[in-house]
Write an enzyme that holds these catalytic residues in place. Structure first.
Site, PDB file in Angstrom:
ATOM      1  N   ASP A 126      -8.294   7.233  -0.226  1.00  0.00           N
ATOM      2  CA  ASP A 126      -9.264   5.981  -0.795  1.00  0.00           C
ATOM      3  C   ASP A 126     -10.568   6.046  -0.453  1.00  0.00           C
ATOM      4  O   ASP A 126     -11.227   5.156  -0.326  1.00  0.00           O
ATOM      5  CB  ASP A 126      -8.586   4.667  -0.798  1.00  0.00           C
ATOM      6  CG  ASP A 126      -7.127   4.452  -1.219  1.00  0.00           C
ATOM      7  OD1 ASP A 126      -6.770   5.209  -2.282  1.00  0.00           O
ATOM      8  OD2 ASP A 126      -6.329   3.820  -0.651  1.00  0.00           O
ATOM      9  N   LYS A 154     -12.792  10.252  -2.745  1.00  0.00           N
ATOM     10  CA  LYS A 154     -13.067  11.699  -2.803  1.00  0.00           C
ATOM     11  C   LYS A 154     -13.337  12.174  -4.279  1.00  0.00           C
ATOM     12  O   LYS A 154     -13.732  13.215  -4.800  1.00  0.00           O
ATOM     13  CB  LYS A 154     -11.780  12.505  -2.455  1.00  0.00           C
ATOM     14  CG  LYS A 154     -11.467  12.300  -0.941  1.00  0.00           C
ATOM     15  CD  LYS A 154     -10.187  12.821  -0.714  1.00  0.00           C
ATOM     16  CE  LYS A 154      -8.890  12.224  -1.019  1.00  0.00           C
ATOM     17  NZ  LYS A 154      -8.684  10.832  -0.455  1.00  0.00           N
ATOM     18  N   GLY A 163      -5.003   8.474  -6.731  1.00  0.00           N
ATOM     19  CA  GLY A 163      -5.480   7.532  -7.819  1.00  0.00           C
ATOM     20  C   GLY A 163      -7.119   7.698  -7.551  1.00  0.00           C
ATOM     21  O   GLY A 163      -7.504   7.365  -6.689  1.00  0.00           O
ATOM     22  N   HIS A 164      -7.443   8.828  -8.180  1.00  0.00           N
ATOM     23  CA  HIS A 164      -8.974   9.255  -7.968  1.00  0.00           C
ATOM     24  C   HIS A 164      -9.785   8.479  -9.118  1.00  0.00           C
ATOM     25  O   HIS A 164      -9.735   8.881 -10.277  1.00  0.00           O
ATOM     26  CB  HIS A 164      -9.198  10.985  -8.000  1.00  0.00           C
ATOM     27  CG  HIS A 164      -8.515  11.370  -6.675  1.00  0.00           C
ATOM     28  ND1 HIS A 164      -7.984  12.560  -6.498  1.00  0.00           N
ATOM     29  CD2 HIS A 164      -7.994  10.759  -5.549  1.00  0.00           C
ATOM     30  CE1 HIS A 164      -7.563  12.874  -5.528  1.00  0.00           C
ATOM     31  NE2 HIS A 164      -7.497  11.917  -4.739  1.00  0.00           N
ATOM     32  N   GLN A 177      -4.886  11.691  -0.942  1.00  0.00           N
ATOM     33  CA  GLN A 177      -4.645  10.946   0.445  1.00  0.00           C
ATOM     34  C   GLN A 177      -5.754  11.448   1.268  1.00  0.00           C
ATOM     35  O   GLN A 177      -6.678  11.564   0.951  1.00  0.00           O
ATOM     36  CB  GLN A 177      -3.211  11.247   0.713  1.00  0.00           C
ATOM     37  CG  GLN A 177      -2.270  10.595  -0.140  1.00  0.00           C
ATOM     38  CD  GLN A 177      -1.468  11.373  -1.368  1.00  0.00           C
ATOM     39  OE1 GLN A 177      -1.619  12.637  -1.069  1.00  0.00           O
ATOM     40  NE2 GLN A 177      -1.521  11.007  -2.331  1.00  0.00           N
TER      41      GLN A 177
HETATM   42  P1  IMP Z   1       3.926   7.855  -0.698  1.00  0.00           P
HETATM   43  O1  IMP Z   1       3.052   8.916  -0.571  1.00  0.00           O
HETATM   44  O2  IMP Z   1       4.143   6.982  -1.968  1.00  0.00           O
HETATM   45  O3  IMP Z   1       5.256   8.177   0.122  1.00  0.00           O
HETATM   46  O4  IMP Z   1       3.492   6.554   0.373  1.00  0.00           O
HETATM   47  C1  IMP Z   1       3.463   6.748   1.753  1.00  0.00           C
HETATM   48  C2  IMP Z   1       2.189   6.036   2.259  1.00  0.00           C
HETATM   49  O5  IMP Z   1       1.039   6.788   1.734  1.00  0.00           O
HETATM   50  C3  IMP Z   1       2.174   4.590   2.016  1.00  0.00           C
HETATM   51  O6  IMP Z   1       1.282   3.820   2.665  1.00  0.00           O
HETATM   52  C4  IMP Z   1       1.007   4.694   0.572  1.00  0.00           C
HETATM   53  O7  IMP Z   1       0.482   3.461   0.331  1.00  0.00           O
HETATM   54  C5  IMP Z   1       0.317   5.708   1.136  1.00  0.00           C
HETATM   55  N1  IMP Z   1      -0.463   6.626   0.101  1.00  0.00           N
HETATM   56  C6  IMP Z   1      -0.065   7.492  -0.778  1.00  0.00           C
HETATM   57  N2  IMP Z   1      -0.762   7.841  -1.762  1.00  0.00           N
HETATM   58  C7  IMP Z   1      -2.034   7.387  -1.233  1.00  0.00           C
HETATM   59  C8  IMP Z   1      -3.181   7.325  -1.798  1.00  0.00           C
HETATM   60  O8  IMP Z   1      -3.782   8.167  -2.749  1.00  0.00           O
HETATM   61  N3  IMP Z   1      -4.386   6.501  -1.186  1.00  0.00           N
HETATM   62  C9  IMP Z   1      -3.958   5.781  -0.270  1.00  0.00           C
HETATM   63  N4  IMP Z   1      -2.745   5.590   0.149  1.00  0.00           N
HETATM   64  C10 IMP Z   1      -1.687   6.557  -0.286  1.00  0.00           C
END
Ligand code: IMP
Length: 431
Positions: free
Chosen positions: A13, A16, A40-41, A224
């Site tokens: 977040d 990017k 989520g971009h 991420q």
């Molecule tokens: P997962 O990727 O759904 O398995 O989540 C694992 C961890 O990564 C959790 O803490 C999510 O909130 C975090 N996470 C996954 N994708 C994003 C992203 O695009 N932005 C911020 N946090 C993310």
């Protein structure tokens, strides 16, 4: 021609999406290399907001080829919805989007297992996005995944699905006490997806490498952030892929010798969504202020993001392991109006001083930040496009980050829109 990786240096977040959108103007190919629709971009064009989950943000620029690489895990239903949604809003998607044959599919049982695992973890849950990301990468590493290419061969798809469901259903039934899945139902659903996606399925490794060979510009879009990387993040509170720059090589099939630059994106403060340690988190009304002013709510799940001060210790680690060649600082304007701003330069833990990010989760969890306090600025920086027009204190803040990290700042974002940007150094003209 340079090939540039854009990567997040915090917990995701960082903004990017906007940076990729701006840089993609000069790119020929924009490629995603890891993660899935957990990302989520957000990109704002002419006051219109687009949120992209799987498709590279470059799709919003005409005449760019967008790739979803082998390192991405793909929920085909979600991808089809995203394509449909963009087309409905006038975005051209025809011969400009390609999906790797080697990318692994997210299956309905991955979503169920993600949910059940989180339930069983109880208070120690990771706070996943619930999109089935972790279980899909588990199956990939466990060699029982089903890949995009399998969609094109119905009998092979059915055979793999049937064999794997035997194991999955055993777990669902006996460990999780959750409902079973049925081969035929999934098969029928996924064959509909296969038809819709067939035109996009390609050898993306060949497309990206032939672009590089023809001296085209490739922009690699990370999802991420570094602290969510499976190897180099705050394990186990991470996602299940390599979100660092190195992931671009494995996640697309590009050799490291082909990468010229790594642009590290840093929010002017820090946020984290989901569980896990966060030493500079602000627990009082100031955290709330940053959340509201910065619109810090997840673009994918809508969850409130935890907010805190800039953490140089984690950034030092991120700059190092990504081989960052330049920084993009985002959301500087959100800090407008504060009397003073804190920057974490080290941690203390049980009487010891830490200048480097401790790898032991139990130590990191107990770390107390050591802050340096700098002057804030009362002026409005939103939309400023010239570094010299920034208030002096804001200029000093940027320069302090450069000095503390030993890397130059190449871009500063001062608002959501494309043009709300201070460009200090081009990424694609070799300068
Ligand atoms: P997962 O990727 O759904 O398995 O989540 C694992 C961890 O990564 C959790 O803490 C999510 O909130 C975090 N996470 C996954 N994708 C994003 C992203 O695009 N932005 C911020 N946090 C993310």
């Amino acid at each position: 021609m340079p090939n540039v990786i854009v990567v997040g240096l915090q917990w995701g977040d960082e903004g990017k999406g906007k940076i990729v959108d701006v840089l993609s103007e000069k790119a020929d190919v924009v490629a995603r290399f890891q993660g899935g629709h957990n990302a989520g971009h957000t990109v704002v064009i002419n006051n219109e907001k687009f949120i992209l989950h799987l498709i590279p943000s470059g799709i919003l620029n005409p005449n760019k080829v967008c790739l979803i690489g082998n390192g991405v895990v793909v929920d085909p239903g979600a991808l089809i919805q995203e394509i449909k949604g963009l087309k409905e809003r006038g975005v051209a998607i025809k011969n400009n989007l390609f999906l790797s044959k080697n990318a692994h599919l997210i299956m309905p049982y991955h979503v169920a297992v993600d949910r059940e695992n989180e339930r069983l973890r109880g208070v120690k849950n990771i706070g996943t996005t619930g999109r089935g990301i972790g279980p899909a990468y588990c199956d990939k590493a466990g060699r029982s995944g089903i890949r995009v290419a399998d969609l094109l061969y119905p009998e092979i798809f059915r055979e793999k699905l049937d064999a794997h469901l035997f194991h999955v259903n055993f777990l669902l039934e006996h460990l999780y006490k959750a409902p079973r899945f049925h081969t035929e139902e999934i098969y029928r659903e996924y064959m509909v997806y296969a038809e819709a996606l067939a035109e996009y399925i390609a050898d993306t490794d060949i497309i990206v490498n032939s672009t590089i060979a023809a001296h085209g510009n490739v922009l690699f879009e990370g999802a991420q952030g570094t602290l969510l990387d499976i190897d180099h993040g705050t394990y186990p509170y991470v996602t299940s892929s390599n979100a660092i720059a190195g992931g671009a090589c494995t996640g697309l099939g590009v050799g490291p010798t082909k990468i010229s630059k790594v642009l590290g994106v840093v929010k002017a403060y820090t946020t984290r969504v989901g569980s896990g340690p966060f030493p500079t988190e602000i627990h009082d009304s100031l955290g709330e202020h940053l959340r509201e002013r910065g619109g810090e709510y997840g673009a994918t799940t809508g969850r409130a993001r935890r907010c805190g001060w800039l953490d140089i210790v984690v950034l030092r680690h991120s700059v190092r392991i990504n081989g960052v060649t330049g920084l993009a600082i985002t959301k500087l304007d959100i800090l407008d109006g504060l009397d003073s701003i804190k920057i974490c330069s080290s941690y203390t833990h049980k009487g010891s001083l830490y200048n480097e990010f401790p790898k032991e989760t139990q130590i990191f969890e107990g770390c107390e930040p050591v802050y340096e306090e700098v002057e804030g600025w009362k002026a409005d920086t939103s939309g400023i496009r010239d570094f010299k027009k920034l208030p002096e204190a804001a200029q000093s803040y940027i320069k302090k980050i450069e000095t503390m990290l030993g890397v130059d700042v190449h871009l500063i974002s001062t608002g959501q829109r494309r043009d709300e940007l201070i460009l200090l150094k081009e990424q694609f003209n070799g300068s």
